[in-house]
Design a protein around this motif. Structure first.
Motif, PDB file in Angstrom:
ATOM      1  N   THR A   1      -3.333  19.566  -8.499  1.00 24.71           N
ATOM      2  CA  THR A   1      -3.645  18.413  -8.015  1.00 24.71           C
ATOM      3  C   THR A   1      -5.109  18.079  -8.024  1.00 24.71           C
ATOM      4  OG1 THR A   1      -1.148  18.295  -7.082  1.00 24.71           O
ATOM      5  CG2 THR A   1      -2.718  16.493  -6.517  1.00 24.71           C
ATOM      6  N   SER A   2      -6.075  18.263  -6.568  1.00 22.51           N
ATOM      7  CA  SER A   2      -7.328  18.750  -6.454  1.00 22.51           C
ATOM      8  C   SER A   2      -7.538  18.966  -8.170  1.00 22.51           C
ATOM      9  CB  SER A   2      -7.075  19.271  -5.996  1.00 22.51           C
ATOM     10  OG  SER A   2      -5.912  19.331  -4.235  1.00 22.51           O
TER      11      SER A   2
ATOM     12  N   TYR B   1      -4.514  10.629 -22.355  1.00 25.42           N
ATOM     13  CA  TYR B   1      -4.631   9.154 -20.643  1.00 25.42           C
ATOM     14  C   TYR B   1      -4.062   8.514 -20.940  1.00 25.42           C
ATOM     15  CZ  TYR B   1      -6.228   8.701 -16.265  1.00 25.42           C
ATOM     16  OH  TYR B   1      -5.954   8.339 -14.359  1.00 25.42           O
TER      17      TYR B   1
ATOM     18  N   THR C   1     -12.515  23.107 -13.495  1.00 28.67           N
ATOM     19  CA  THR C   1     -10.853  21.745 -12.740  1.00 28.67           C
ATOM     20  C   THR C   1      -9.873  22.365 -14.314  1.00 28.67           C
ATOM     21  OG1 THR C   1     -12.112  20.427 -14.086  1.00 28.67           O
ATOM     22  CG2 THR C   1     -12.130  21.190 -11.472  1.00 28.67           C
TER      23      THR C   1
ATOM     24  N   PHE D   1      -7.240  15.528 -10.156  1.00 29.61           N
ATOM     25  CA  PHE D   1      -8.047  14.532  -9.531  1.00 29.61           C
ATOM     26  C   PHE D   1      -9.773  14.869  -9.903  1.00 29.61           C
ATOM     27  CE2 PHE D   1      -9.649  12.645  -5.692  1.00 29.61           C
ATOM     28  CZ  PHE D   1      -9.940  11.499  -5.969  1.00 29.61           C
TER      29      PHE D   1
ATOM     30  N   ASP E   1      -9.856  14.359 -13.756  1.00 33.98           N
ATOM     31  CA  ASP E   1      -9.484  12.781 -14.326  1.00 33.98           C
ATOM     32  C   ASP E   1     -11.063  12.049 -13.539  1.00 33.98           C
ATOM     33  OD1 ASP E   1      -8.020  13.107 -15.436  1.00 33.98           O
ATOM     34  OD2 ASP E   1      -6.035  12.599 -14.527  1.00 33.98           O
ATOM     35  N   CYS E   2     -11.307  12.063 -12.253  1.00 38.31           N
ATOM     36  CA  CYS E   2     -12.438  10.944 -11.802  1.00 38.31           C
ATOM     37  C   CYS E   2     -13.787  11.216 -12.668  1.00 38.31           C
ATOM     38  CB  CYS E   2     -12.172  11.392 -10.252  1.00 38.31           C
ATOM     39  SG  CYS E   2     -10.734  10.853  -9.406  1.00 38.31           S
TER      40      CYS E   2
END
Length: 199
Positions: free
Chosen positions: A132-133, A21, A116, A136, A139-140
């Motif tokens: 993309t969802s 990352y 995910t 997201f 990562d969060c």
């Protein structure tokens, strides 16, 4: 052994995630494909120690303790909010309320991360959820896990006897009385529900 194996897998996930990352780390380490493979497989293997642990009656007993939230757990949380200290101020069985909340949260977080992660790995798995969802959420939640695990490790390093107990299975009676008073046999009527003290 379950805790140690899960901990090492979690640290491997977090370390490889950081290398994938963060640009400077990625440039320093290189080998992105190898890092990605280690990250994916360490993530998939995260539940394995707990699943193997289910073969142990002691581990199953600990899971039952972690899943029970008693009146003294609510009192423990109230005392933490009011910054009260001492065994009478913060009564706890083998696991205190903070440990129970952490265990539940991290177990749920690992499941969401696996879900995910698999969505990103197998792009067409659920076509109605966009990649993309999944990225997201992944990562969060990864950042949240990193912060919570760092807090967990900080607390562990502040308590050498707790770490000794994790390695050997035994703690001193005085430590148990200070931090987990309801775990001591014959101290409270519900001590049997918390099981043997291992002191």
């Amino acid at each position: 052994m379950v805790h140690r194996a899960t901990g090492w897998l979690m640290l491997l996930c977090l370390a490889t995630a950081a290398c994938l990352y963060l640009g400077p780390l990625a440039a320093l380490i290189g080998r992105r494909d190898s890092l990605a493979a280690v990250h994916e497989w360490s993530g998939i293997l995260l539940p394995v120690p707990s699943l193997l642990g289910l073969l142990s009656p002691d581990f199953r007993a600990d899971l039952r303790r972690l899943n029970r939230f008693a009146v003294h757990d609510r009192q423990w949380l109230r005392d933490v909010r009011r910054r009260r200290t001492g065994p009478k101020a913060r009564p706890a069985g083998k696991f205190n309320a903070g440990q129970k909340l952490y265990a539940g949260w991290i177990a749920g977080a690992v499941l969401v991360m696996m879900f995910t992660g698999l969505l990103m790995w197998f792009i067409g798995l659920l076509p109605f959820i966009s990649r993309t969802s999944a990225i997201f959420v992944h990562d969060c939640l990864a950042w949240a896990i990193a912060v919570v695990v760092a807090g967990h490790m900080r607390r562990a390093f502040q308590d050498p006897e707790a770490r000794l107990g994790m390695r050997t299975g035994h703690v001193s009676r005085s430590w148990a009385a200070r931090h987990h008073s309801r775990w001591l046999p014959n101290e409270h009527e519900d001590a049997a529900a918390d099981g043997p003290s291992g002191v």
